[in-house]
Design a protein around this motif. Structure first.
Motif, mmCIF file in Angstrom:
data_model
loop_
_atom_site.group_PDB
_atom_site.id
_atom_site.type_symbol
_atom_site.label_atom_id
_atom_site.label_comp_id
_atom_site.label_asym_id
_atom_site.label_seq_id
_atom_site.Cartn_x
_atom_site.Cartn_y
_atom_site.Cartn_z
ATOM 1 N N TRP A 22 0.865 -1.181 0.000
ATOM 2 C CA TRP A 22 0.000 0.000 0.000
ATOM 3 C C TRP A 22 0.904 1.234 0.000
ATOM 4 N N TRP A 80 1.404 5.667 -0.274
ATOM 5 C CA TRP A 80 0.847 7.015 -0.075
ATOM 6 C C TRP A 80 1.774 8.063 -0.686
ATOM 7 N N ASN A 123 -3.728 8.700 -0.322
ATOM 8 C CA ASN A 123 -3.470 7.345 -0.799
ATOM 9 C C ASN A 123 -3.153 7.348 -2.284
ATOM 10 N N LYS A 157 -10.842 5.285 -0.825
ATOM 11 C CA LYS A 157 -9.445 5.717 -0.894
ATOM 12 C C LYS A 157 -9.248 7.109 -0.295
#
Length: 470
Positions: A139, A141, A147, A161
């Motif tokens: 994941w 950012w 995100n 999101k």
């Protein structure tokens, strides 16, 4: 004072010797206004409960009430000079990625993946990156916390999101420091420190300095005991007897400002009042220049008749620092060159803004053991006017059994002083746990900083538990 009985009202007694301000007033180059001020107030004489130092539940409550609501120095701006640079700041169970998002914008993101909680960056690390990516499932950012990517997005149709933005703490900068606060409703940094201290910061121009030595070590004591070990000069005579012949210890000046800042001023180049009559002016200089290290660069000055050790030392310091920093210090007062100005910025930062001892201390509790804490010492120098800016020092972490004198670049004499304090803290932690007495007894003047500090602790401990917003 009651002249009939010879006793003082509580809080009014002072060492029966010349005061710090009287010593400073005799200097050749006068002190600035911030150094000439005094700000003591009597805060009571009651014992302070020892439970705060020995009860693990007390530290657990501190993490819920105190550390979540106070302004803490996370790093210096020099640690993150370029966009994408980051510095990890850990405080107990909490961790933050302090990141320069834009040239004039810094954010402090909670250091945890919003997927399954993995720490995004390891503790005690710094670096540079164009994004923040979880090492477990990827994941990702953007630097501003929005995100960027959720792998296999098709399997997270239930996830918004936009909501998956990294939570952040409040951030403010002052004097080159980056401060953070988890409470979105916290007062501004200026309100927290108060107008008088903001004037002091403006006068110090600490943004024009850089860290050239950074040493860290774990201490075998509660974090508050460790903070308080450095808040008074009362202990110098018995703990650091080697410096007493050249240090005004028991006539040091103590001040408190608002709720979150206190200081002392301890003069150099004068003999301790405990040793009056035992040392000459020449003896004072000889004491300061003996041993395996010397702040005067190995010089052994011989005083002429009528010369004061303090003034000779100030003149030598000025010449030595001018050469080392390639700068003019003719406008800098003698007291800034000589004396120890120690400010505690609640809860865990010490600022020493002088020229001869420009340092920072930072104290952090060990999240897993209330009887231990992390102690850091950072030494600062002026940024040279000519040539490239020097690199900021990386932290050197010492083992428990190592002396501070072993740190590369550490003055051996100063390292010995820090080791002496370490020995006291181990004995104090164990002594409090063994003691039948339910509290500690404090001097009304020389230990006012400790009482002031613990009053701030009590203020936050009286609040309801606070949890960061999500």
């Amino acid at each position: 004072m009651n002249f009939e009985t010879g006793t003082f009202a509580l809080g009014e007694a002072r060492c029966p010797a010349e005061s710090t301000q009287e010593i400073i007033a005799r200097d050749k180059i006068p002190a600035p206004e911030w150094a000439r001020s005094e700000s003591y107030r009597y805060l009571g004489s009651e014992d302070v409960s020892k439970d705060r130092y020995i009860d693990p539940e007390f530290q657990k409550r501190e993490f819920e009430r105190l550390w979540t609501r106070t302004w803490q120095m996370a790093c210096r701006e020099e640690h993150i000079p370029e966009v994408g640079d980051y510095y990890v700041y850990d405080i107990g169970p909490y961790s933050f990625i302090v990141t320069r998002v834009a040239e004039n914008e810094i954010k402090a993101h909670f250091n945890a993946c919003l997927h399954r909680g993995t720490k995004l960056k390891p503790s005690n690390t710094a670096g540079s990156a164009s994004e923040i990516k979880c090492p477990f499932h990827g994941w990702t950012w953007n630097l501003d916390g929005t995100n960027k990517n959720i792998p296999c997005q098709w399997d997270f149709g239930h996830v918004d999101k936009e909501r998956m933005r990294l939570p952040e703490a409040k951030v403010e900068t002052l004097g080159g420091f980056v401060f953070i606060n988890m409470d979105p409703n916290a007062p501004t940094l200026a309100e927290y420190f108060g107008p008088e201290i903001m004037k002091h910061f403006a006068a110090w121009r600490l943004e024009d300095r850089y860290i050239y030595l950074h040493v860290q070590k774990s201490y075998p004591a509660n974090w508050k005991l460790t903070v308080e070990a450095f808040q008074e000069a009362y202990h110098v005579a018995d703990t650091h007897p080697q410096v007493a012949p050249a240090n005004g210890d028991v006539n040091s000046q103590y001040d408190v400002y608002g709720e979150h800042v206190n200081r002392f001023i301890s003069t150099l180049g004068v003999v301790s009042p405990n040793l009056y009559g035992q040392y000459s002016e020449q003896d004072i200089v000889d004491n300061f220049t003996m041993g395996d290290s010397s702040a005067l660069g190995g010089a052994k000055p011989q005083l002429k008749e009528g010369e004061r050790a303090r003034q000779v030392m100030a003149d030598m310091f000025r010449s030595m620092f001018e050469q080392a920093a390639n700068t003019d210090l003719s406008h800098v007062s003698d007291t800034e060159l000589l004396d120890t100005y120690s400010y505690t910025m609640f809860p865990n930062l010490y600022v020493f803004p002088g020229i001869s001892l420009p340092m920072l201390y930072r104290f952090r509790p060990d999240a897993r053991d209330h009887r231990r804490c992390i102690y850091e010492v950072m030494f600062m120098r002026p940024i040279p006017k000519d040539g490239p800016r020097p690199e900021t020092a990386e932290v050197e972490i010492l083992d428990d059994d190592q002396s501070f004198a072993e740190a590369e670049g550490m003055d051996p004499g100063f390292g010995k002083i820090l080791d002496q304090d370490t020995d006291n803290l181990y004995a104090q932690q164990e002594g409090l746990e063994a003691s039948a007495k339910p509290g500690i007894t404090l001097a009304n003047y020389q230990e006012i900083r400790i009482r002031h500090f613990e009053a701030a602790v009590d203020k936050y401990m009286a609040m309801e538990p606070f949890k960061p917003e999500w």
